[in-house]
Every structure is written in structure tokens, then in C-alpha cells.
Write a protein that holds these residues in place. Structure first.
Motif, PDB file in Angstrom:
ATOM      1  N   VAL A   3       0.856  -1.182   0.000  1.00  0.00           N
ATOM      2  CA  VAL A   3       0.000   0.000   0.000  1.00  0.00           C
ATOM      3  C   VAL A   3       0.894   1.235   0.000  1.00  0.00           C
ATOM      4  O   VAL A   3       1.756   1.379   0.877  1.00  0.00           O
ATOM      5  N   GLN A  44      -1.500   6.389   1.064  1.00  0.00           N
ATOM      6  CA  GLN A  44      -2.798   5.769   1.336  1.00  0.00           C
ATOM      7  C   GLN A  44      -2.880   5.209   2.751  1.00  0.00           C
ATOM      8  O   GLN A  44      -3.975   4.930   3.247  1.00  0.00           O
ATOM      9  N   THR A  45      -1.757   5.003   3.404  1.00  0.00           N
ATOM     10  CA  THR A  45      -1.770   4.547   4.795  1.00  0.00           C
ATOM     11  C   THR A  45      -1.712   5.713   5.776  1.00  0.00           C
ATOM     12  O   THR A  45      -1.924   5.526   6.973  1.00  0.00           O
ATOM     13  N   ALA A  77      -4.047   6.255   8.937  1.00  0.00           N
ATOM     14  CA  ALA A  77      -4.615   5.000   9.417  1.00  0.00           C
ATOM     15  C   ALA A  77      -4.322   4.821  10.906  1.00  0.00           C
ATOM     16  O   ALA A  77      -3.277   5.254  11.400  1.00  0.00           O
ATOM     17  N   THR A  95      -7.157  -5.665   1.672  1.00  0.00           N
ATOM     18  CA  THR A  95      -7.092  -4.327   2.230  1.00  0.00           C
ATOM     19  C   THR A  95      -8.376  -4.008   2.994  1.00  0.00           C
ATOM     20  O   THR A  95      -9.460  -4.473   2.645  1.00  0.00           O
ATOM     21  N   ARG A 116     -10.414  -0.594   4.193  1.00  0.00           N
ATOM     22  CA  ARG A 116     -10.454   0.836   3.922  1.00  0.00           C
ATOM     23  C   ARG A 116     -11.308   1.547   4.961  1.00  0.00           C
ATOM     24  O   ARG A 116     -12.373   1.055   5.326  1.00  0.00           O
ATOM     25  N   TRP A 176      -8.185   6.257   4.386  1.00  0.00           N
ATOM     26  CA  TRP A 176      -6.942   5.523   4.527  1.00  0.00           C
ATOM     27  C   TRP A 176      -7.206   4.049   4.223  1.00  0.00           C
ATOM     28  O   TRP A 176      -8.355   3.629   4.108  1.00  0.00           O
ATOM     29  N   ARG A 177      -6.127   3.288   4.107  1.00  0.00           N
ATOM     30  CA  ARG A 177      -6.269   1.833   3.956  1.00  0.00           C
ATOM     31  C   ARG A 177      -5.110   1.128   4.645  1.00  0.00           C
ATOM     32  O   ARG A 177      -4.025   1.697   4.809  1.00  0.00           O
ATOM     33  N   ILE A 178      -5.376  -0.099   5.059  1.00  0.00           N
ATOM     34  CA  ILE A 178      -4.363  -0.962   5.646  1.00  0.00           C
ATOM     35  C   ILE A 178      -4.421  -2.306   4.946  1.00  0.00           C
ATOM     36  O   ILE A 178      -5.456  -2.678   4.366  1.00  0.00           O
ATOM     37  N   TYR A 219      -6.108  -2.701  16.141  1.00  0.00           N
ATOM     38  CA  TYR A 219      -5.769  -1.321  15.853  1.00  0.00           C
ATOM     39  C   TYR A 219      -6.374  -0.385  16.894  1.00  0.00           C
ATOM     40  O   TYR A 219      -7.462  -0.649  17.427  1.00  0.00           O
TER      41      TYR A 219
END
Length: 345
Positions: free
Chosen positions: A21, A25-26, A29, A300, A302, A312-314, A343
Motif C-alpha cells: 500500500v 494511502q496509509t 490510518a 485491504t 479501507r 486511509w487503507r491498511i 488497531y
């Protein structure tokens, strides 16, 4: 006999690892608190209670994992694949195996010790506790009711093969087969109402007031009146929905397989597509803060705002089949290789 530790990595079938990623984009997060591995291809539902996570998968093992650290406290191996998740109630954890032998077991939540085992045949859908009974849908098309304390059979009723668990409807039971939906008495399993059902509800039903709301493989979301299962409204979607709707106030949110998000007015069934992810969605939506968490086939998860815009994405192991689970101070994500990730908020 209880087992300790995790499954040997050499025994785990290959799963594609997390995708890369991009850093942008992270950004934003939530921070990962811990990651752990227990089992393989975890099935829903997963139970989180009293500081523990209880989960089961195709490796045939029920695992108990500490919520604060991700440490595996105990594991119990069954004789068949576990595809129906687990149910946690009182001091017990309930799980059921499918092929080659269908057993339902009750385990001590504290130690993993087996309290009882019942042979019911291959299980077709997740277990549920409704009306004081443990309800088990089987591949023979029966709904079986067991006493939670002893595993004693109380009744069994032929309904056709169910793909989602039985749910409470007031003081009664609702369960859907591949072509019908039933209103049943928990006392003896007698059928009080049967109506035809087009499309299969895979993700389960949600209760809102006097309505049951479910998303179907026929590309619809439907609302049924609990009292008699009459249809109140149907809304058309752009693709099949394999996951359960999420309810917030007077609105239902549902995600289709191709990644479209809809908001549906519970009072009228008026549906609006408000986001298109153009991405194979497999889990969620889970309500999170003012927005949503959604998981996909690419591994992923989101984070979206209330209008469906990506924040964001993980990335975890592929695919994400279990919807992200909310915690008091964050959330839990389960990847496709038995990888658990906690998380922060």
C-alpha cells in the motif's frame, strides 16, 4: 483435550501475502497495537468477550486469544473443518464442524476443556442462541435445537438448507432457507408462518423495530414485518450482496459484491448509491466513528467517511472475509491466513 500454541506454519496452505500500500494511502490510518496468528481461514462469527477473542477456521481448531496482547491462550481441535464460526455465551464457547463429521461442541471459555459434544450431521450455517436453545442449521436441511448446558436434542425441523443463522424475532425464531423464510416457535420448532423468499441472505438479518432487514444474492435489500414475515419493501441494488447491512438510526447501509455502497431509508426502502469503490468487497460495512470500515478480496481494509470517501487503507493477508470488529478503543481485523490485527481508534 485442549491444545496450546498456534498451528504450525508448515501445515498452512499458501495464501497471497499483504499487498503493498503506498505511503500516502496509509497516512492517517490507526496505529496497529499487535498482530498475531492463530488458525487458518477464520469463519464468521468471531466472538469477543471478557478480554478474549474466540475464533475457528478450516484448520479445525477453536482458538482463544487474549485481546490485550494477541497471545493464544488455548486451542481445541475438532474432527472436521470449522466453517460456522463460534458463539460465546455464559461460561462456554460453542462451535460446529462440517465435513467429514458434523459435531457441535461446548468448550470452557476459560480453559478450552470440552463440556459436551453432539452429533448433528454436517453444519450448513453459523450457530445461534435463540429462545434459550442453541440452533444448528444442517446440510440435510434441518434446523436442530440443542440445550446449551447439556447438548441434549430438544427438537429438529426440516426447513431446507439455510445459509445464514437463525435469529430472534420477538419471542420467536426466524430462519431462511434457499427459497423460503420461516417463523417458528422456539418451544418445539413448530412452523408458525412460511413465505417464499427470492434470493439467499448470506450475511444474516438485522432487526429494526418491527422489521427484519436482509441483503440478498438476488441484488436486493428487503424488509420483512417480524409479526408475519410479510414484505414491507424491496430495494434494488447493482449487484449481489453477500454481507449483512449495517444500521445507523433510520438508515440501513449495504455493500454489494462489486464495491458499491448504498444508504436505504428503513421507513420507506428508498435507496441511494452514494459510493463506488470499483473494488471486490468481501466484508462489511462496519460502522466506525462517523463512517465505515470495509474489507476486500485483495486483503485491504479501507476507512471511509460518512459519504463513502476513502480516508486511509491498511493491508493484511488476503482475503478479508470477516467484517472488521469494533472494540471499545479501536477495532480488530482478521486476514485470510488466520492473521489477527488489533488497531487503536
Amino acid at each position: 483435550m485442549a491444545l496450546t500454541g498456534t498451528v504450525n506454519a508448515a501445515c498452512i496452505n499458501y495464501h497471497p501475502g499483504p499487498v503493498a500500500v503506498p505511503a500516502e494511502q496509509t497516512a492517517g490510518a490507526p496505529a496497529q497495537i499487535w498482530t498475531s496468528h492463530a488458525g487458518r481461514t477464520i469463519g464468521a462469527p468471531v466472538a469477543v468477550q471478557d478480554g478474549m477473542i474466540y475464533a475457528a477456521g478450516v484448520d479445525r481448531v477453536v482458538h482463544a486469544i487474549t485481546l490485550d496482547s494477541g497471545r493464544v491462550r488455548w486451542g481445541f481441535r475438532l474432527t472436521g473443518t470449522l466453517l460456522s464460526g463460534v458463539v460465546r455465551a455464559d461460561s462456554s464457547v460453542y462451535a460446529a464442524s462440517a465435513r467429514p463429521i458434523g459435531h457441535v461442541v461446548a468448550l470452557s471459555a476459560a480453559t478450552g476443556r470440552k463440556w459436551w459434544s453432539a452429533d448433528v450431521g454436517e453444519v450448513a450455517a453459523p450457530l445461534s442462541l435463540v429462545g434459550g436453545f442453541l440452533l444448528v442449521p444442517t446440510r440435510k436441511g434441518e434446523l436442530v435445537a440443542l440445550e446449551p448446558a447439556t447438548g441434549k436434542l430438544r427438537w429438529r425441523r426440516r426447513i431446507g438448507v439455510a445459509r445464514s443463522s437463525a435469529v430472534p424475532a420477538g419471542d420467536r425464531i426466524v430462519v431462511a432457507s434457499l427459497d423460503s423464510i420461516y417463523l417458528m416457535s422456539p418451544a418445539d420448532g413448530s412452523i408458525l408462518q412460511r413465505r417464499p423468499m427470492r434470493g439467499v441472505v448470506l450475511g444474516g438479518w438485522r432487526e429494526s423495530g418491527d422489521l427484519l432487514i436482509g441483503a440478498t444474492t438476488d441484488s436486493t435489500i428487503v424488509a420483512l414485518r417480524i409479526s408475519d414475515l410479510s414484505r414491507v419493501w424491496t430495494a434494488r441494488l447493482d449487484a449481489p450482496a453477500f454481507t449483512a447491512p449495517a444500521l445507523r438510526g433510520d438508515t440501513a447501509f449495504v455493500m454489494t459484491r462489486i464495491g458499491s455502497l448504498y444508504r436505504v431509508a428503513i421507513s420507506s426502502g428508498a435507496a441511494e448509491q452514494f459510493a463506488t469503490l470499483a473494488w471486490p468487497a468481501t466484508a462489511g460495512p462496519t460502522l466506525y466513528q462517523d463512517g465505515f470500515l470495509v474489507g476486500g478480496a485483495d486483503g485491504t481494509v479501507r476507512g471511509l467517511d460518512g459519504d463513502g470517501r476513502e480516508l486511509w487503507r491498511i493491508a493484511v493477508w488476503r482475503p478479508v472475509d470477516v467484517a472488521p470488529i469494533l472494540l471499545d478503543d479501536g477495532f480488530l481485523v482478521i486476514g485470510g491466513n488466520g492473521d489477527f490485527h488489533r488497531y487503536a481508534r
